[in-house]
Each structure stands twice: as structure tokens, then as C-alpha cells.
Scaffold this motif. Sequence first.
Motif, PDB file in Angstrom:
ATOM      1  N   THR A  51       0.858  -1.182   0.000  1.00  0.00           N
ATOM      2  CA  THR A  51       0.000   0.000   0.000  1.00  0.00           C
ATOM      3  C   THR A  51       0.896   1.235   0.000  1.00  0.00           C
ATOM      4  N   ALA A  52       0.692   2.125  -0.963  1.00  0.00           N
ATOM      5  CA  ALA A  52       1.481   3.362  -1.002  1.00  0.00           C
ATOM      6  C   ALA A  52       0.673   4.533  -0.463  1.00  0.00           C
ATOM      7  N   ARG A  53      -0.658   4.469  -0.602  1.00  0.00           N
ATOM      8  CA  ARG A  53      -1.472   5.632  -0.244  1.00  0.00           C
ATOM      9  C   ARG A  53      -2.935   5.237  -0.083  1.00  0.00           C
ATOM     10  N   GLY A  95      -1.125   2.378 -13.516  1.00  0.00           N
ATOM     11  CA  GLY A  95      -0.106   3.265 -14.075  1.00  0.00           C
ATOM     12  C   GLY A  95       1.021   2.391 -14.606  1.00  0.00           C
ATOM     13  N   THR A  96       2.264   2.718 -14.218  1.00  0.00           N
ATOM     14  CA  THR A  96       3.391   1.879 -14.629  1.00  0.00           C
ATOM     15  C   THR A  96       3.583   0.744 -13.626  1.00  0.00           C
ATOM     16  N   SER A  97       3.789   1.131 -12.354  1.00  0.00           N
ATOM     17  CA  SER A  97       3.935   0.089 -11.312  1.00  0.00           C
ATOM     18  C   SER A  97       2.849   0.219 -10.244  1.00  0.00           C
ATOM     19  N   SER A  98       2.012   1.250 -10.363  1.00  0.00           N
ATOM     20  CA  SER A  98       0.979   1.448  -9.340  1.00  0.00           C
ATOM     21  C   SER A  98      -0.409   1.148  -9.883  1.00  0.00           C
ATOM     22  N   THR A 139      -3.893   3.360  -3.405  1.00  0.00           N
ATOM     23  CA  THR A 139      -2.815   3.204  -4.397  1.00  0.00           C
ATOM     24  C   THR A 139      -1.934   2.067  -3.914  1.00  0.00           C
ATOM     25  N   VAL A 178       1.320  -0.599  -4.970  1.00  0.00           N
ATOM     26  CA  VAL A 178       2.474  -0.671  -5.877  1.00  0.00           C
ATOM     27  C   VAL A 178       2.987  -2.114  -5.936  1.00  0.00           C
ATOM     28  N   PRO A 219       9.709  -1.155  -7.209  1.00  0.00           N
ATOM     29  CA  PRO A 219       8.517  -1.015  -8.053  1.00  0.00           C
ATOM     30  C   PRO A 219       8.734  -1.672  -9.417  1.00  0.00           C
ATOM     31  N   TYR A 261      -5.486   8.935 -10.270  1.00  0.00           N
ATOM     32  CA  TYR A 261      -4.039   8.735 -10.459  1.00  0.00           C
ATOM     33  C   TYR A 261      -3.354  10.069 -10.787  1.00  0.00           C
ATOM     34  N   ILE A 284      -3.220  12.406  -7.807  1.00  0.00           N
ATOM     35  CA  ILE A 284      -2.188  11.969  -6.848  1.00  0.00           C
ATOM     36  C   ILE A 284      -0.803  12.343  -7.354  1.00  0.00           C
ATOM     37  N   LYS A 285      -0.567  12.156  -8.650  1.00  0.00           N
ATOM     38  CA  LYS A 285       0.755  12.482  -9.222  1.00  0.00           C
ATOM     39  C   LYS A 285       1.116  13.946  -8.965  1.00  0.00           C
ATOM     40  N   LEU A 304       2.663  14.390  -5.527  1.00  0.00           N
ATOM     41  CA  LEU A 304       3.924  13.705  -5.167  1.00  0.00           C
ATOM     42  C   LEU A 304       5.141  14.607  -5.387  1.00  0.00           C
TER      43      LEU A 304
HETATM   44  C1  LIG Z   1       5.395   2.640  -2.270  1.00  0.00           C
HETATM   45  C2  LIG Z   1       6.893   2.546  -2.512  1.00  0.00           C
HETATM   46  C3  LIG Z   1       7.261   1.137  -2.968  1.00  0.00           C
HETATM   47  C4  LIG Z   1       7.221   3.539  -3.637  1.00  0.00           C
HETATM   48  O1  LIG Z   1       8.615   3.514  -3.803  1.00  0.00           O
HETATM   49  P1  LIG Z   1       9.370   4.645  -4.645  1.00  0.00           P
HETATM   50  O2  LIG Z   1      10.779   4.307  -4.715  1.00  0.00           O
HETATM   51  O3  LIG Z   1       8.934   5.990  -4.162  1.00  0.00           O
HETATM   52  O4  LIG Z   1       8.749   4.372  -6.068  1.00  0.00           O
HETATM   53  P2  LIG Z   1       8.704   5.266  -7.351  1.00  0.00           P
HETATM   54  O5  LIG Z   1       8.992   6.713  -7.097  1.00  0.00           O
HETATM   55  O6  LIG Z   1       9.489   4.551  -8.386  1.00  0.00           O
HETATM   56  O7  LIG Z   1       7.144   5.175  -7.720  1.00  0.00           O
HETATM   57  C5  LIG Z   1       6.581   3.931  -8.055  1.00  0.00           C
HETATM   58  C6  LIG Z   1       5.093   4.112  -8.222  1.00  0.00           C
HETATM   59  O8  LIG Z   1       4.518   4.348  -6.944  1.00  0.00           O
HETATM   60  C7  LIG Z   1       3.774   5.550  -6.986  1.00  0.00           C
HETATM   61  N1  LIG Z   1       3.920   6.178  -5.678  1.00  0.00           N
HETATM   62  C8  LIG Z   1       5.069   6.341  -4.984  1.00  0.00           C
HETATM   63  N2  LIG Z   1       4.805   6.964  -3.822  1.00  0.00           N
HETATM   64  C9  LIG Z   1       3.482   7.193  -3.796  1.00  0.00           C
HETATM   65  C10 LIG Z   1       2.609   7.804  -2.869  1.00  0.00           C
HETATM   66  N3  LIG Z   1       3.054   8.325  -1.725  1.00  0.00           N
HETATM   67  N4  LIG Z   1       1.297   7.885  -3.163  1.00  0.00           N
HETATM   68  C11 LIG Z   1       0.821   7.364  -4.322  1.00  0.00           C
HETATM   69  N5  LIG Z   1       1.594   6.760  -5.239  1.00  0.00           N
HETATM   70  C12 LIG Z   1       2.909   6.677  -4.978  1.00  0.00           C
HETATM   71  C13 LIG Z   1       4.387   6.389  -8.087  1.00  0.00           C
HETATM   72  O9  LIG Z   1       3.460   7.323  -8.585  1.00  0.00           O
HETATM   73  C14 LIG Z   1       4.725   5.323  -9.089  1.00  0.00           C
HETATM   74  O10 LIG Z   1       3.564   4.982  -9.837  1.00  0.00           O
HETATM   75  P3  LIG Z   1       3.690   4.565 -11.414  1.00  0.00           P
HETATM   76  O11 LIG Z   1       4.823   3.569 -11.526  1.00  0.00           O
HETATM   77  O12 LIG Z   1       2.380   3.923 -11.735  1.00  0.00           O
HETATM   78  O13 LIG Z   1       3.950   5.824 -12.155  1.00  0.00           O
HETATM   79  C15 LIG Z   1       7.736   2.925  -1.229  1.00  0.00           C
HETATM   80  O14 LIG Z   1       7.453   4.269  -0.885  1.00  0.00           O
HETATM   81  C16 LIG Z   1       7.425   2.018  -0.055  1.00  0.00           C
HETATM   82  O15 LIG Z   1       7.916   0.909   0.037  1.00  0.00           O
HETATM   83  N6  LIG Z   1       6.587   2.499   0.873  1.00  0.00           N
HETATM   84  C17 LIG Z   1       6.175   1.699   2.032  1.00  0.00           C
HETATM   85  C18 LIG Z   1       5.041   0.745   1.651  1.00  0.00           C
HETATM   86  C19 LIG Z   1       4.523   0.038   2.866  1.00  0.00           C
HETATM   87  O16 LIG Z   1       5.271  -0.382   3.707  1.00  0.00           O
HETATM   88  N7  LIG Z   1       3.180  -0.067   2.945  1.00  0.00           N
HETATM   89  C20 LIG Z   1       2.520  -0.603   4.126  1.00  0.00           C
HETATM   90  C21 LIG Z   1       2.589  -2.073   4.224  1.00  0.00           C
HETATM   91  S1  LIG Z   1       1.980  -2.917   2.809  1.00  0.00           S
END
Ligand SMILES: CC(C)(COP(=O)(O)OP(=O)(O)OC[C@H]1O[C@@H](n2cnc3c(N)ncnc32)[C@H](O)[C@@H]1OP(=O)(O)O)[C@@H](O)C(=O)NCCC(=O)NCCS
Length: 152
Positions: A54-56, A82-85, A112, A114, A121, A145, A148-149, A152
Motif C-alpha cells: 500500500t502506497a497511499r 499506471g506503470t507500477s501502481s 494506491t 504498488v 517497483p 491517479y 495523486i501524481k 507527489l
Molecule cells: C510505495 C513505494 C514502494 C514507492 O517507492 P518509490 O521508490 O517511491 O517508487 P517510485 O517513485 O518509483 O514510484 C513507483 C510508483 O509508486 C507511486 N507512488 C510512490 N509513492 C506514492 C505515494 N506516496 N502515493 C501514491 N503513489 C505513490 C508512483 O506514482 C509510481 O507509480 P507509477 O509507476 O504507476 O507511475 C515505497 O514508498 C514504499 O515501500 N513504501 C512503504 C510501503 C509500505 O510499507 N506499505 C505498508 C505495508 S503494505
Amino acid sequence: MNNKITFASAETCMIMDPIHSNSLGNVHGGELMKIMDNIAGIVCVKHTKGTVVTARVDEIEFHKPVHVGNIVTCTGQLAYVGTSSMQVMVNVVVDRLDESSDQEPALTAFFTMVHLVDGKPSKVPKLVINTKEEEELYKLGEKKYKEIKLKL
Ligand SMILES: CC(C)(COP(=O)(O)OP(=O)(O)OC[C@H]1O[C@@H](n2cnc3c(N)ncnc32)[C@H](O)[C@@H]1OP(=O)(O)O)[C@@H](O)C(=O)NCCC(=O)NCCS
């Protein structure tokens, strides 16, 4: 859930027990959020066949209270990738088991998620749109999406 939509989806149903609530019998918001998070994860695991995090969680709204003895039904519907989300629309409805009340919407949110491979990702499969309903859902998820972008 609309059966014309073939994007990944999941549903679960639970009766709320005292363990889910405070001493007044109101179910903790966090308990409901956990159910929602779990269903969003299942939807995305079904789509990616892999690991997701879960990212968001966006704009979670508690429309109605949930009490001990109520039945909650939580549905998750993949809306956009999206790409990875992935954007998952999650809804919770509550049945109060009271003849005078209908099923009520209790909570809604967009999650959101990932897709990760080796902790990083990774690309998710694209969605194939076959119906008008899927097109509408996709547009809604795409709007979320893009919103949210911008944050960020
Ligand atoms: C989510 C996570 C993997 C993103 O890693 P990152 O290195 O910032 O990744 P990137 O910048 O390459 O972005 C990857 C994708 O995530 C999305 N993303 C990253 N941070 C985000 C946020 N805060 N909110 C929404 N989307 C987000 C980006 O938009 C991107 O989407 P796309 O590939 O579809 O364009 C990382 O922040 C993480 O591990 N967070 C903790 C997750 C967690 O522990 N969750 C709770 C337990 S499941």
C-alpha cells in the motif's frame, strides 16, 4: 459489484464482534481500514500475481457508524493501472440486521498499491477495456491517479 466489469475485484463479508469495537460498541475506524487495505491488496495480487504494498489511501470517508453485530461487506475494484501502481476503489456497506433499515454505504476510499519485484517497483499488466462500464471506471481511476501524481 457490476458483473460487466472484468477488471480484478474482491469482496469479503464479516460480522462485527466486540473485539472490533470500543466499550460503547462502536467499531474502530482502524478495524474497518484494515479490512479495506486487505481487500485492496487481494485485488492487486490477483491482477499482478505478485507482491504488492500500500502506497497511499486517499480521502477515506466514514459516512456512517458501524456497531457490534452489524455485518460489513467490503468490495475492492481495480480501476486503473499506471506503470507500477494501481488505483483500487474500495467500498464498505453495512447491514444492521434491523428490518427497518436497508444496507447503507459506510466507507469509501481509493487505495494506491504498488507492485514490487525484489523490493523495487515493477511494471503491472495493462488493463484491457471491453465495456462502457470499464471505460467509465478506468476514467475515474485515471483522474485519481493524475490528481495523486500532482501531489507527489
Ligand atoms: C510505495 C513505494 C514502494 C514507492 O517507492 P518509490 O521508490 O517511491 O517508487 P517510485 O517513485 O518509483 O514510484 C513507483 C510508483 O509508486 C507511486 N507512488 C510512490 N509513492 C506514492 C505515494 N506516496 N502515493 C501514491 N503513489 C505513490 C508512483 O506514482 C509510481 O507509480 P507509477 O509507476 O504507476 O507511475 C515505497 O514508498 C514504499 O515501500 N513504501 C512503504 C510501503 C509500505 O510499507 N506499505 C505498508 C505495508 S503494505
